[in-house]
Design an enzyme around this catalytic site. Structure first.
Site, short mmCIF file in Angstrom:
data_model
loop_
_atom_site.label_atom_id
_atom_site.label_comp_id
_atom_site.label_asym_id
_atom_site.label_seq_id
_atom_site.Cartn_x
_atom_site.Cartn_y
_atom_site.Cartn_z
N CYS A 100 0.85 -1.18 0.00
CA CYS A 100 0.00 0.00 0.00
C CYS A 100 0.89 1.24 0.00
CB CYS A 100 -0.89 -0.01 1.24
SG CYS A 100 -1.99 1.41 1.38
N HIS A 131 -9.04 -3.47 -2.49
CA HIS A 131 -8.13 -2.68 -1.68
C HIS A 131 -8.59 -1.21 -1.63
CE1 HIS A 131 -3.88 -1.79 -0.25
NE2 HIS A 131 -4.27 -0.59 -0.66
N GLU A 132 -8.91 -0.64 -2.79
CA GLU A 132 -9.29 0.78 -2.84
C GLU A 132 -10.67 1.01 -2.22
OE1 GLU A 132 -6.87 2.69 -3.35
OE2 GLU A 132 -5.61 1.13 -4.23
N HIS A 186 -10.13 1.25 1.40
CA HIS A 186 -9.64 2.59 1.77
C HIS A 186 -10.80 3.56 1.94
CE1 HIS A 186 -5.32 2.77 1.91
NE2 HIS A 186 -5.18 2.17 0.74
#
EC number: 3.5.1.88
Length: 163
Positions: free
Chosen positions: A90, A132-133, A136
């Site tokens: 990351c 993953h995004e 976030h």
């Protein structure tokens, strides 16, 4: 356009769920330009708006020569019977990679700068990036998905690096 500084672990913006993008104005257009320019560098696969200090639901990606973005993404589908194991990194946890299991396939739906529906989907690296995004944008880091022992090791290494 501006290449933006990446926020690193410990910055509260990374742990704050992002707000939806409302009116698409010059501020949002500039945000998209900044996301696209900042992700368009070697070794960068994805970038969420909060990683550059903006608490809005938007992310960009740079995978297999495709650099693009999505606004207001929401994860709508992941493969439930196919998974991938592998090291994940990351930009907000620079230089560290740890094994993280993700679904093999992911699909997110959102909008583009014209307010029209937009879909991003993919397998393997693209699937990992989408998950993953979206994490976030919900205020989570991939470290939250690590098993207990790996997470302990990760935070030890983060402390040793002074992050």
């Amino acid at each position: 356009m501006a290449f933006r500084e990446i926020r690193v672990i410990g910055d509260p913006v990374l742990r704050t769920p992002c707000e939806p993008v409302g009116e698409i104005d010059e501020h949002i257009k500039q945000l998209v330009e900044d996301l696209l320019e900042t992700v368009d560098a070697d070794g960068r696969a994805g970038l969420a708006a909060n990683q550059i200090g903006v608490g809005l639901r938007a992310f960009s990606w740079n995978i297999d020569g495709e650099v693009d973005y999505i606004l207001n993404p929401r994860l709508v589908e992941v493969s439930e019977d196919e998974y991938q194991d592998g090291d994940e990194g990351c930009l907000s946890v620079p230089g560290l990679f740890f094994p993280c299991q993700r679904a093999w396939y992911a699909r997110a739906e959102g909008i583009d700068l014209d307010g029209k529906p937009k879909v991003v989907e993919g397998e393997e690296l693209m699937g990992r990036c989408i998950q993953h995004e979206c994490d976030h944008l919900d205020g989570h880091l991939y470290l939250d998905r690590l098993d207990r022992l790996t997470r302990r090791k990760a935070f030890k290494e983060i402390r040793e690096k002074g992050l």
